[in-house]
Design a protein around this motif. Structure first.
Motif, short mmCIF file in Angstrom:
data_model
loop_
_atom_site.label_atom_id
_atom_site.label_comp_id
_atom_site.label_asym_id
_atom_site.label_seq_id
_atom_site.Cartn_x
_atom_site.Cartn_y
_atom_site.Cartn_z
N UNK A 140 0.81 -1.23 0.00
CA UNK A 140 0.00 0.00 0.00
C UNK A 140 0.85 1.28 0.00
N UNK A 141 1.99 1.22 -0.66
CA UNK A 141 2.79 2.44 -0.85
C UNK A 141 2.10 3.27 -1.93
N UNK A 142 1.67 4.50 -1.62
CA UNK A 142 0.77 5.24 -2.51
C UNK A 142 1.36 5.59 -3.88
N UNK A 143 2.68 5.83 -3.95
CA UNK A 143 3.25 6.30 -5.20
C UNK A 143 4.54 5.55 -5.53
N UNK A 144 4.72 5.26 -6.82
CA UNK A 144 5.92 4.58 -7.31
C UNK A 144 6.36 5.24 -8.60
N UNK A 145 7.65 5.63 -8.67
CA UNK A 145 8.21 6.20 -9.89
C UNK A 145 9.33 5.31 -10.37
N UNK A 146 9.31 4.99 -11.66
CA UNK A 146 10.37 4.20 -12.28
C UNK A 146 11.10 5.08 -13.29
N UNK A 147 12.40 5.22 -13.12
CA UNK A 147 13.21 6.10 -13.96
C UNK A 147 14.01 5.24 -14.93
N UNK A 158 5.40 7.31 -13.85
CA UNK A 158 4.84 7.58 -12.52
C UNK A 158 3.54 6.79 -12.33
N UNK A 159 3.41 6.20 -11.14
CA UNK A 159 2.25 5.37 -10.82
C UNK A 159 1.66 5.78 -9.47
N UNK A 160 0.34 5.62 -9.37
CA UNK A 160 -0.36 5.91 -8.12
C UNK A 160 -1.23 4.71 -7.77
N UNK A 161 -1.31 4.41 -6.48
CA UNK A 161 -2.10 3.26 -6.04
C UNK A 161 -3.59 3.54 -6.22
N UNK A 162 -4.26 2.63 -6.90
CA UNK A 162 -5.71 2.74 -7.10
C UNK A 162 -6.38 1.97 -5.96
N UNK A 163 -7.03 2.67 -5.02
CA UNK A 163 -7.47 2.01 -3.79
C UNK A 163 -8.48 0.87 -3.99
N UNK A 164 -9.32 0.96 -5.00
CA UNK A 164 -10.34 -0.09 -5.16
C UNK A 164 -9.76 -1.40 -5.68
N UNK A 165 -8.68 -1.32 -6.48
CA UNK A 165 -8.07 -2.54 -7.01
C UNK A 165 -6.81 -2.94 -6.24
N UNK A 166 -6.20 -1.97 -5.51
CA UNK A 166 -4.97 -2.26 -4.79
C UNK A 166 -3.77 -2.39 -5.70
N UNK A 167 -3.88 -1.93 -6.95
CA UNK A 167 -2.75 -2.00 -7.88
C UNK A 167 -2.43 -0.60 -8.38
N UNK A 168 -1.26 -0.47 -9.03
CA UNK A 168 -0.85 0.83 -9.52
C UNK A 168 -1.50 1.16 -10.86
N UNK A 169 -1.80 2.43 -11.03
CA UNK A 169 -2.27 2.92 -12.31
C UNK A 169 -1.33 4.05 -12.75
N UNK A 170 -1.07 4.12 -14.04
CA UNK A 170 -0.14 5.13 -14.56
C UNK A 170 -0.74 6.52 -14.46
N UNK A 171 0.06 7.48 -14.02
CA UNK A 171 -0.37 8.87 -14.00
C UNK A 171 0.44 9.70 -14.99
N UNK A 172 1.28 9.02 -15.76
CA UNK A 172 2.00 9.73 -16.81
C UNK A 172 3.39 9.21 -17.07
#
Length: 201
Positions: A140-147, A158-172
Motif C-alpha cells: 500500500x505504498x501510494x506512489x511509485x516512480x520508475x526512472x 509515474x504510478x499511483x495506487x488505485x485504492x479499489x483494485x490495490x494495484x498501480x495505475x499510470x499517472x503519466x
C-alpha cells in the motif's frame, strides 16, 4: 598417498530452509553494501552507471527541497514489506515520525512510505518493472516512480495506487519536464540529469 584438494568455502552465505528473513540482513556478516531481500533471496547490487548515480542524486535532492516539512527523503534505504521482502528503493520519501534519532537505524516500515523511486539498471529491469511494483502496491505504498535511461535522457514512469483494485495505475510518462500534484507538488526539469559539462547526448 594422494591428497584430495581442499574444498573451498562458499563465498556467499547459504540460505536456510524457507529462505532468509528481513531480520537476517542485520545479522549476516560481510554482506555487500545495498543488499536487498526479495522473496527470501539475497539480491546483490552490481556496479552502478554514471546515469544511475546522477539520477538518484537528482531525485534525492530535488524531492528533499520540495517535500513538506513532515516528510523526509532518503537514498538507498531498505523498507520492511514483510518477513521475506526488504527491498531498497533508490530514493524513498517517508513520514518524518518514523525517522529515529539513533544513527543505527537501517530500515523503515512500509506503511510510513509515501513514494518509492527506482532507477532502472541493466540487472534490475525485471525487478523494477515487475517484481518491486507488485511488492510496493501490496504494501500500500501510494506512489511509485520508475526512472529509465532512454538514450542518455531520463524518462519517468509515474504510478499511483488505485485504492479499489490495490494495484498501480499510470499517472503519466515524463520526458524533459515532470509536473505532478501528488504525492506533493513537483515540477522538475529532467534535462538536469546529465553530465556537468552538458552536451547533447
Amino acid at each position: 598417498m594422494s591428497v584430495a584438494p581442499k574444498a573451498s568455502k562458499p563465498t556467499w552465505p547459504t540460505p536456510p530452509e524457507g529462505g532468509w528473513t528481513a531480520d537476517d540482513l542485520e545479522r549476516l556478516p560481510n554482506l555487500p553494501p545495498h543488499t536487498e531481500l526479495i522473496d527470501g533471496s539475497l539480491v546483490f547490487v552490481s556496479p552502478q552507471t554514471a546515469f544511475h548515480e546522477r539520477a538518484v542524486d537528482f531525485f534525492k535532492w530535488q524531492l528533499q527541497s520540495l517535500a513538506p516539512a513532515d516528510f523526509e527523503v532518503f537514498r538507498e534505504f531498505t523498507i520492511d514489506i514483510d518477513r521475506q521482502n526488504r527491498p531498497e528503493p533508490d530514493v524513498v520519501v517517508v513520514r518524518g515520525d518514523v525517522v529515529e534519532e539513533e544513527p543505527e537505524q537501517t530500515r523503515f516500515p512500509a506503511e510510513a512510505v509515501l513514494l518509492a523511486v527506482e532507477v532502472v539498471s541493466e540487472d534490475s529491469v525485471s525487478r523494477d518493472r515487475e517484481t518491486k511494483p507488485l511488492k510496493y502496491s501490496r504494501a500500500k505504498i501510494p506512489h511509485y516512480w520508475r526512472v529509465e535511461n532512454e538514450n542518455g535522457r531520463a524518462v519517468v514512469h509515474a504510478f499511483e495506487l488505485e485504492p479499489t483494485t490495490g494495484s498501480y495505475t499510470s499517472v503519466g510518462i515524463f520526458r524533459e519536464r515532470m509536473k505532478v500534484d501528488a504525492p506533493f507538488s513537483v515540477d522538475l526539469d529532467l534535462t538536469g540529469i546529465r553530465t556537468r559539462h552538458g552536451g547533447n547526448r
